[in-house]
Design a protein around this motif. Structure first.
Motif, PDB file in Angstrom:
ATOM      1  N   GLY A  95       0.784  -1.230   0.000  1.00  0.00           N
ATOM      2  CA  GLY A  95       0.000   0.000   0.000  1.00  0.00           C
ATOM      3  C   GLY A  95       0.809   1.270   0.000  1.00  0.00           C
ATOM      4  N   PHE A  96       2.025   1.221  -0.545  1.00  0.00           N
ATOM      5  CA  PHE A  96       2.920   2.384  -0.592  1.00  0.00           C
ATOM      6  C   PHE A  96       3.169   2.941   0.811  1.00  0.00           C
ATOM      7  N   MET A  97       3.282   2.038   1.765  1.00  0.00           N
ATOM      8  CA  MET A  97       3.550   2.431   3.148  1.00  0.00           C
ATOM      9  C   MET A  97       4.932   3.078   3.252  1.00  0.00           C
ATOM     10  N   PRO A  98       5.044   4.255   3.893  1.00  0.00           N
ATOM     11  CA  PRO A  98       6.352   4.893   4.064  1.00  0.00           C
ATOM     12  C   PRO A  98       7.330   3.976   4.772  1.00  0.00           C
ATOM     13  N   CYS A  99       8.600   4.035   4.356  1.00  0.00           N
ATOM     14  CA  CYS A  99       9.621   3.147   4.920  1.00  0.00           C
ATOM     15  C   CYS A  99      10.838   3.958   5.376  1.00  0.00           C
ATOM     16  N   PRO A 100      10.702   4.658   6.495  1.00  0.00           N
ATOM     17  CA  PRO A 100      11.873   5.380   7.012  1.00  0.00           C
ATOM     18  C   PRO A 100      12.931   4.392   7.467  1.00  0.00           C
ATOM     19  N   GLY A 101      14.166   4.857   7.571  1.00  0.00           N
ATOM     20  CA  GLY A 101      15.258   3.982   8.001  1.00  0.00           C
ATOM     21  C   GLY A 101      16.588   4.575   7.587  1.00  0.00           C
ATOM     22  N   THR A 102      17.634   3.788   7.735  1.00  0.00           N
ATOM     23  CA  THR A 102      18.986   4.260   7.437  1.00  0.00           C
ATOM     24  C   THR A 102      19.431   3.805   6.058  1.00  0.00           C
ATOM     25  N   VAL A 103      19.912   4.749   5.274  1.00  0.00           N
ATOM     26  CA  VAL A 103      20.453   4.441   3.942  1.00  0.00           C
ATOM     27  C   VAL A 103      21.846   3.844   4.143  1.00  0.00           C
ATOM     28  N   LYS A 104      21.987   2.568   3.801  1.00  0.00           N
ATOM     29  CA  LYS A 104      23.278   1.901   4.015  1.00  0.00           C
ATOM     30  C   LYS A 104      24.241   2.143   2.863  1.00  0.00           C
ATOM     31  N   PRO A 135      25.096   7.913   2.190  1.00  0.00           N
ATOM     32  CA  PRO A 135      25.271   6.684   2.971  1.00  0.00           C
ATOM     33  C   PRO A 135      25.335   6.998   4.463  1.00  0.00           C
ATOM     34  N   GLY A 136      24.510   6.306   5.230  1.00  0.00           N
ATOM     35  CA  GLY A 136      24.459   6.538   6.663  1.00  0.00           C
ATOM     36  C   GLY A 136      23.364   7.516   7.080  1.00  0.00           C
ATOM     37  N   TYR A 137      22.716   8.152   6.103  1.00  0.00           N
ATOM     38  CA  TYR A 137      21.655   9.106   6.431  1.00  0.00           C
ATOM     39  C   TYR A 137      20.424   8.364   6.927  1.00  0.00           C
ATOM     40  N   ARG A 138      19.848   8.870   8.006  1.00  0.00           N
ATOM     41  CA  ARG A 138      18.643   8.276   8.569  1.00  0.00           C
ATOM     42  C   ARG A 138      17.420   9.046   8.079  1.00  0.00           C
ATOM     43  N   SER A 197      17.464   3.264 -18.200  1.00  0.00           N
ATOM     44  CA  SER A 197      18.836   2.883 -17.870  1.00  0.00           C
ATOM     45  C   SER A 197      19.229   3.358 -16.481  1.00  0.00           C
ATOM     46  N   VAL A 198      18.854   4.596 -16.160  1.00  0.00           N
ATOM     47  CA  VAL A 198      19.208   5.165 -14.855  1.00  0.00           C
ATOM     48  C   VAL A 198      18.527   4.400 -13.720  1.00  0.00           C
ATOM     49  N   LEU A 199      17.232   4.107 -13.873  1.00  0.00           N
ATOM     50  CA  LEU A 199      16.511   3.403 -12.811  1.00  0.00           C
ATOM     51  C   LEU A 199      17.065   1.997 -12.594  1.00  0.00           C
ATOM     52  N   SER A 200      17.480   1.347 -13.672  1.00  0.00           N
ATOM     53  CA  SER A 200      18.025  -0.006 -13.533  1.00  0.00           C
ATOM     54  C   SER A 200      19.371   0.009 -12.813  1.00  0.00           C
ATOM     55  N   GLU A 201      20.071   1.141 -12.856  1.00  0.00           N
ATOM     56  CA  GLU A 201      21.386   1.258 -12.230  1.00  0.00           C
ATOM     57  C   GLU A 201      21.323   1.868 -10.829  1.00  0.00           C
ATOM     58  N   LEU A 202      20.284   2.669 -10.588  1.00  0.00           N
ATOM     59  CA  LEU A 202      20.130   3.336  -9.298  1.00  0.00           C
ATOM     60  C   LEU A 202      20.078   2.312  -8.168  1.00  0.00           C
ATOM     61  N   MET A 203      20.848   2.558  -7.107  1.00  0.00           N
ATOM     62  CA  MET A 203      20.876   1.625  -5.976  1.00  0.00           C
ATOM     63  C   MET A 203      20.733   2.404  -4.671  1.00  0.00           C
ATOM     64  N   ILE A 204      19.731   2.031  -3.901  1.00  0.00           N
ATOM     65  CA  ILE A 204      19.562   2.581  -2.551  1.00  0.00           C
ATOM     66  C   ILE A 204      19.297   1.412  -1.622  1.00  0.00           C
ATOM     67  N   GLU A 205      20.244   1.076  -0.769  1.00  0.00           N
ATOM     68  CA  GLU A 205      20.115  -0.052   0.135  1.00  0.00           C
ATOM     69  C   GLU A 205      19.812   0.427   1.551  1.00  0.00           C
TER      70      GLU A 205
END
Length: 447
Positions: free
Chosen positions: A347-356, A374-377, A405-413
């Motif tokens: 349901g497109f629930m917000p997902c706050p957390g730390t960007v690894k 990286p490391g931003y909360r 192409s950009v979306l396939s390469e974009l990485m946010i863990e």
């Protein structure tokens, strides 16, 4: 020109404004909540001051604290960005009374055009085509139902002080109307502190097309072309592009000229957006005006070559626009995708957390507007948008290919995002062919 500007916002728009100020040799002051102590805009600004706890009402919506910070730091102007206090006439008036320039229109213009029902009436009097609806606010009960019956179902219920899809409901029948009206009104009160509502005819399967304008205090107004913002979910935009590839040059010219006429009719200053609903016959209607910079302003900047934030600052400082309409040459095609920290599968629930980890692709025709690292909360208290991905190419096909192409390469863990969902939309046959309207998401996805 101003020597110091305070940014009354956060996230990527605050970073965007800081960078524009740097280019103009203007010092910057940031304000931040306790939850944003490690935010990028705090790190990039020349000075920063904490204005309160995490809750927006106690920080980014706290007018007295922000004005106090500006006075203490000797800022000559405040840029409100978008959201928060950007369309708050009371805040603009407080700035004025304290001798601080508000980088936006006057409080009188915000009141006139920011209130949807008043803006609609103003445009109607100026001869601008508007969606048929109520000419006055409605408070509910039998009066609202009576007006809805006059307009004819289906009708859109909208908050006069609304924005971002808040305080809106679509009623198909008179039986469901009272409950939907009450729900929309309650949402409007919670979001804006104002339960004033109005009604308008629901335009079936429309496109949402808006025109970017900017004016100065000398009566000069230019447009930066139109944007197609039809890909949206629950009235929240997800993908925007410029130009709208599926309108004729004649309609484009008429729509852009109408937007300029509308702005001139009220003596508009600074950046603003005239939003239209475009029906399947090519007829368009004024929907509302946003008296601020928009999230999607980068696509207009790329196709027009005009820096909107710099023009905002210039006009607020009393300088004329740096460009005339004949100077603006439109070229190419730009697309923006909003990357949100949310889970489309739930349901497109917000997902706050730390960007690894994060990888933001670059290259020719690629722009990334973001404030994460990286490391931003990512805090849970604010909007979930974390990156704006914008691609530019010579035509729509090229811009879509580049975005793919950009979306396939974009990485946010570290947090869930809507990247894969946007990638899927980008490859949907209806999106590729341009045969889509504002109900595209609801029609094609079970969410």
């Amino acid at each position: 020109m101003f020597r110091k500007v305070l940014i009354a916002n956060r996230g990527e728009i605050a970073v965007r404004i800081i960078r524009a100020c740097r280019e103009m040799n203007i010092r910057t002051a940031a304000v931040y909540s306790e939850a944003d102590a490690d935010a990028m805009h705090v790190r990039l600004a020349d000075e920063a001051v904490c204005i309160g706890p995490a809750a927006p009402a106690e920080s980014y919506l706290n007018m007295k604290q922000i004005i106090g910070a500006a006075l203490a730091l000797k800022a000559e102007a405040i840029h409100p960005g978008f959201g928060f206090l950007s369309e708050n006439a009371e805040f603009a008036r407080m700035c004025q009374e304290c001798g601080i320039a508000f980088i936006g229109p006057s409080p009188e213009l915000i009141e006139k055009m920011g209130n949807k029902s008043e803006a609609k009436q103003t445009m109607k009097e100026a001869g601008i085509p508007v969606v048929p609806g109520t000419d006055f606010p409605v408070s509910g009960g039998e009066e609202a139902l009576e007006e809805a019956n006059k307009i004819g179902f289906p009708v859109m219920i909208k908050a006069s002080a609304g924005g971002g899809g808040k305080g809106m409901r679509l009623a198909y029948t008179q039986q469901e109307f009272p409950a939907l009206f009450h729900a929309a009104q309650q949402e409007a009160i919670n979001a804006f502190g104002d339960g004033t509502m109005y009604l308008e005819r629901y335009v079936q399967a429309p496109r949402h097309v808006e025109v970017q304008i900017i004016g100065d205090r000398y009566g000069n107004v230019v447009h930066l072309g139109e944007r197609d913002c039809s890909i949206q979910r629950r009235h929240q935009k997800m993908i925007e592009e410029s130009p709208c590839a599926f309108i004729s040059p004649e309609i484009r010219e008429k729509m852009c000229c109408t937007a300029v006429e509308a702005a001139r009719a009220v003596g508009y200053e600074n950046a603003g957006t005239i939003e239209f609903l475009l029906d399947q016959s090519g007829e368009f209607f004024f929907m509302e005006m946003n008296t601020r910079i928009q999230v999607e302003h980068p696509v207009s900047e790329l196709v027009s070559g005009v820096d909107l934030i710099r023009e905002q600052i210039r006009t607020a400082a009393g300088l004329p626009l740096s460009v005339k309409q004949e100077d603006i040459v439109f070229r190419g095609h730009a697309i923006e995708c909003r990357i949100n920290a949310e889970d489309p599968l739930h349901g497109f629930m917000p997902c706050p957390g730390t960007v690894k980890k994060i990888h933001l692709p670059g290259g020719n025709g690629i722009r990334m507007d973001t404030a994460i690292y990286p490391g931003y909360r990512i805090p849970p208290y604010y909007d979930s948008m974390i990156v704006k991905v914008i691609t530019f190419d010579r035509d729509r096909t090229g811009a879509i290919s580049k975005m793919s192409s950009v979306l396939s390469e974009l990485m946010i863990e570290g947090v869930e995002t809507n990247r894969d969902f946007l990638y899927d939309v980008l490859h949907h046959p209806d999106f590729l062919s341009g045969m889509f309207h504002t109900d595209f998401i609801e029609r094609n996805y079970e969410l």
